[in-house]
Write an enzyme that holds these catalytic residues in place. Structure first.
Site, mmCIF file in Angstrom:
data_model
loop_
_atom_site.group_PDB
_atom_site.id
_atom_site.type_symbol
_atom_site.label_atom_id
_atom_site.label_comp_id
_atom_site.label_asym_id
_atom_site.label_seq_id
_atom_site.Cartn_x
_atom_site.Cartn_y
_atom_site.Cartn_z
ATOM 1 N N ASP A 30 -6.697 -1.745 18.177
ATOM 2 C CA ASP A 30 -5.447 -1.464 17.612
ATOM 3 C C ASP A 30 -4.865 -0.028 17.819
ATOM 4 O OD1 ASP A 30 -3.199 -1.271 15.911
ATOM 5 O OD2 ASP A 30 -4.263 -1.825 13.981
ATOM 6 N N HIS A 66 -13.763 -5.074 11.830
ATOM 7 C CA HIS A 66 -13.600 -3.735 12.461
ATOM 8 C C HIS A 66 -14.925 -2.969 12.565
ATOM 9 C CE1 HIS A 66 -9.365 -3.352 10.192
ATOM 10 N NE2 HIS A 66 -9.387 -4.552 10.846
ATOM 11 N N HIS A 79 -2.546 -10.153 9.725
ATOM 12 C CA HIS A 79 -3.046 -8.922 9.019
ATOM 13 C C HIS A 79 -3.989 -9.395 7.872
ATOM 14 C CE1 HIS A 79 -1.659 -4.860 6.876
ATOM 15 N NE2 HIS A 79 -2.916 -4.782 7.832
ATOM 16 N N GLU A 108 -7.521 -11.514 10.667
ATOM 17 C CA GLU A 108 -8.173 -10.245 10.607
ATOM 18 C C GLU A 108 -9.191 -10.408 9.437
ATOM 19 O OE1 GLU A 108 -5.566 -6.917 9.839
ATOM 20 O OE2 GLU A 108 -7.299 -5.421 10.364
ATOM 21 N N ASN A 121 0.812 -1.472 -0.292
ATOM 22 C CA ASN A 121 -0.102 -0.062 0.040
ATOM 23 C C ASN A 121 0.836 1.191 -0.061
ATOM 24 O OD1 ASN A 121 -2.123 1.832 0.394
ATOM 25 N ND2 ASN A 121 -2.943 0.894 2.340
ATOM 26 N N GLU A 164 2.291 -6.770 11.777
ATOM 27 C CA GLU A 164 1.746 -6.403 10.272
ATOM 28 C C GLU A 164 2.816 -5.828 9.470
ATOM 29 O OE1 GLU A 164 -1.626 -4.273 11.431
ATOM 30 O OE2 GLU A 164 -0.911 -2.441 10.289
ATOM 31 N N ARG A 203 -12.914 -5.963 16.518
ATOM 32 C CA ARG A 203 -11.916 -4.698 16.964
ATOM 33 C C ARG A 203 -12.589 -3.459 16.911
ATOM 34 N NH1 ARG A 203 -7.355 -2.274 12.844
ATOM 35 N NH2 ARG A 203 -9.161 -0.654 12.545
ATOM 36 N N GLU A 253 -2.926 -4.243 19.925
ATOM 37 C CA GLU A 253 -2.133 -4.484 18.844
ATOM 38 C C GLU A 253 -1.320 -3.169 18.485
ATOM 39 O OE1 GLU A 253 -4.759 -5.194 15.388
ATOM 40 O OE2 GLU A 253 -3.051 -4.315 14.017
ATOM 41 N N ARG A 304 1.544 -11.083 13.715
ATOM 42 C CA ARG A 304 0.883 -10.484 12.816
ATOM 43 C C ARG A 304 1.262 -10.546 11.453
ATOM 44 N NH1 ARG A 304 -3.794 -8.552 12.717
ATOM 45 N NH2 ARG A 304 -3.345 -6.540 11.688
ATOM 46 N N TYR A 341 -6.937 6.925 13.579
ATOM 47 C CA TYR A 341 -6.755 5.681 12.885
ATOM 48 C C TYR A 341 -7.919 4.801 13.118
ATOM 49 C CZ TYR A 341 -5.804 0.971 12.175
ATOM 50 O OH TYR A 341 -5.806 -0.009 11.694
ATOM 51 N N TRP A 400 1.907 6.837 12.402
ATOM 52 C CA TRP A 400 0.606 6.831 11.979
ATOM 53 C C TRP A 400 -0.076 5.613 12.238
ATOM 54 C CZ3 TRP A 400 -2.450 3.966 8.475
ATOM 55 C CH2 TRP A 400 -3.732 4.364 8.419
ATOM 56 N N HIS A 449 -1.983 1.156 16.714
ATOM 57 C CA HIS A 449 -1.483 1.529 15.682
ATOM 58 C C HIS A 449 -0.115 2.381 15.737
ATOM 59 C CE1 HIS A 449 -1.772 2.484 11.214
ATOM 60 N NE2 HIS A 449 -2.453 1.252 11.172
ATOM 61 N N ASP A 482 -6.344 -3.550 2.029
ATOM 62 C CA ASP A 482 -5.090 -3.290 0.997
ATOM 63 C C ASP A 482 -4.542 -4.484 0.796
ATOM 64 O OD1 ASP A 482 -4.501 -3.138 3.760
ATOM 65 O OD2 ASP A 482 -2.863 -1.631 3.298
HETATM 66 C C1 GCO Z 1 -4.834 -3.243 10.537
HETATM 67 C C2 GCO Z 1 -3.721 -2.216 9.858
HETATM 68 C C3 GCO Z 1 -4.162 -1.578 8.621
HETATM 69 C C4 GCO Z 1 -3.214 -0.759 8.229
HETATM 70 C C5 GCO Z 1 -3.294 -0.679 6.579
HETATM 71 C C6 GCO Z 1 -1.866 -0.125 6.151
HETATM 72 O O1 GCO Z 1 -4.533 -3.553 11.551
HETATM 73 O O2 GCO Z 1 -5.568 -3.772 9.654
HETATM 74 O O3 GCO Z 1 -3.472 -1.704 10.707
HETATM 75 O O4 GCO Z 1 -5.549 -1.048 8.812
HETATM 76 O O5 GCO Z 1 -3.085 0.573 8.699
HETATM 77 O O6 GCO Z 1 -3.329 -1.983 6.143
HETATM 78 O O7 GCO Z 1 -1.527 -0.385 5.110
HETATM 79 MG MG MG Z 2 -3.091 -2.930 12.479
#
Ligand code: GCO
Ligand code: MG
Length: 402
Positions: free
Chosen positions: A210, A123, A312, A339, A38, A262, A148, A236, A283, A160, A402, A212, A316
């Site tokens: 998450d 999600h 993961h 996921e 991505n 991930e 989640r 996560e 992950r 996020y 991020w 993140h 994407d």
């Molecule tokens: C998740 C991930 C995604 C990522 C994304 C980035 O736990 O699913 O954190 O949301 O941010 O796949 O490309």
């Molecule tokens: Mg994640």
């Protein structure tokens, strides 16, 4: 001898951008591999087209392990997301070919079923606590056993993991969107919405969250301790994983389970996390960690240390990765959870996949190989269009993870 006769790198944007490798053998058998990274899609497309495809032509498609070693060791420059995604695409496509040649679904080649289905989490999100609780309830009604939960932090607007509309689409702009971030506001707010979800909906389902990569190790330790009563299935990416030692600090303060990996690409990236038992779930995925062959190796290492899998599976990652993940998840003894986000309808027009969802679980198709077909005519209608994930800035303007 059967050889690899053709290798096509297919780039398209059906709902979001995907890079796909399609191999065709001299017997006319095709195999698909996901090569999507991505926001850096064309780097992998070039790595494949310019440096890998010429190496594949004329080779024996049956020698999956040897091809993996050849592409990994033979490049001299090892690891990293671009390299490992390209290797993953070749590896996945070769497993698909092998399945079709054998007339068996890939999970049979990997050892056969260990379970009836693959437990997934979805999600849920909300612009505030009330809408988040409603969203979690909606997913429970759809049959999900694991959810989640993410809500927008009031003082900073969105954050996020909060969906706009029905499909979560963080890579939405042609240049990265800049989003504000306040750790203080997040740490005050996030535990309260997780508690609200449990107060309203109870404990008879798995609840995940998450972070993140947004916290420092000691902030993550505080967060994990604060939410212990909520009984998260996992928190996560509580902190960026470059420094694997960070997790020792977090772990020494809290029993909230930790999931990481991930963005990690090889067994060496997760080696200490696993062997020092610093995490509970790994992950890493098929597409970003070297394909089915290498992910299996990571999962087997994890099994020795009581670490379970939790790959993961955001949108994407193409339906090819999703299918490959489900085949592997069905087999590995230390499977934890997978996921799952539904892909956009446009994505499913291009990738016709036999994976199905039922009662909170995914099931692979019984077709030979991975059971995914790529529709070229549909892909023509969705050209690649550059899209980037957002970046986060703290309220003083400095850059945050991020
Ligand atoms: C998740 C991930 C995604 C990522 C994304 C980035 O736990 O699913 O954190 O949301 O941010 O796949 O490309
Ligand atoms: Mg994640």
């Amino acid at each position: 001898m059967t050889t690899i006769e053709r290798a096509e790198v297919l780039v398209a944007g059906p709902g979001r951008n995907f890079v796909t490798l399609r191999l065709t053998t001299s017997d006319g058998v095709t195999g698909l591999g996901d090569a999507t990274l991505n926001g850096r899609e064309l780097a992998v497309a070039s790595y494949l087209r310019d440096h890998v495809v010429p190496l594949l032509i004329g080779k024996d498609p049956a020698r999956i392990e040897d091809m993996w070693q050849y592409l990994y060791r033979g490049a001299y420059w090892r690891r990293g997301p671009v390299t490992m995604t390209a290797i993953a695409a070749v590896d996945t496509a070769l497993w698909d070919v092998k399945g079709k040649v054998a007339g068996l679904p890939v999970f049979q080649l990997l050892g056969g079923r260990s379970r009836e289905g693959v437990l997934v989490y979805c999600h849920a999100s909300g612009t505030d606590t009330a809408s988040l609780v409603d969203d979690v309830a909606r997913f429970r009604d759809l049959g999900y056993q694991a959810v989640r939960a993410q809500a927008a932090v009031p003082e900073v607007g969105g954050t996020y993991g909060v969906r706009k509309g029905l499909i979560y689409e963080p890579a939405a702009t042609s240049l990265p969107d800049e989003q504000p971030w306040s750790t203080e506001a997040y740490l005050r707010f996030a535990p309260t919405y997780l508690e609200a979800v449990r107060d309203r909906l109870g404990f008879d389902f798995h609840l995940l969250h998450d972070v993140h990569h947004r916290l420092t190790p000691i902030e993550a330790a505080r967060f994990g301790k604060r939410v212990e009563d909520v009984q998260l299935f996992w928190m996560e990416d509580p902190t960026p994983a470059e420094n694997q030692e960070s997790f020792r600090l977090i772990r020494s303060h809290t029993t909230t389970p930790i999931a990481v990996g991930e963005v990690l690409n090889s067994i060496w990236d997760v080696q200490h996390l696993i062997t020092e038992q610093l995490i509970d779930y790994v992950r890493t995925t098929v597409v970003h960690a070297g394909g089915i062959t290498h992910l299996r190796r990571i999962f087997d290492l994890a099994a020795l240390y009581g670490v379970r899998t939790g790959s993961h599976g955001a949108t994407d990652l193409s339906p090819v990765t999703q299918s490959a993940a489900v085949h592997l998840d069905l087999v590995v003894p230390n499977f934890g959870i997978q996921e799952y986000m539904e892909h956009a309808p446009e994505t499913m027009e291009v990738f016709r996949s036999g994976v199905r969802f039922e009662n909170g679980m995914l099931h692979p198709s019984e077709e030979p190989g991975l059971g995914v077909e790529y529709d070229d005519a549909a892909a023509e209608r969705f050209p690649y269009d550059p899209r980037y994930l957002p970046v986060a800035r703290r309220l003083d303007g400095s850059l945050h993870d991020w």
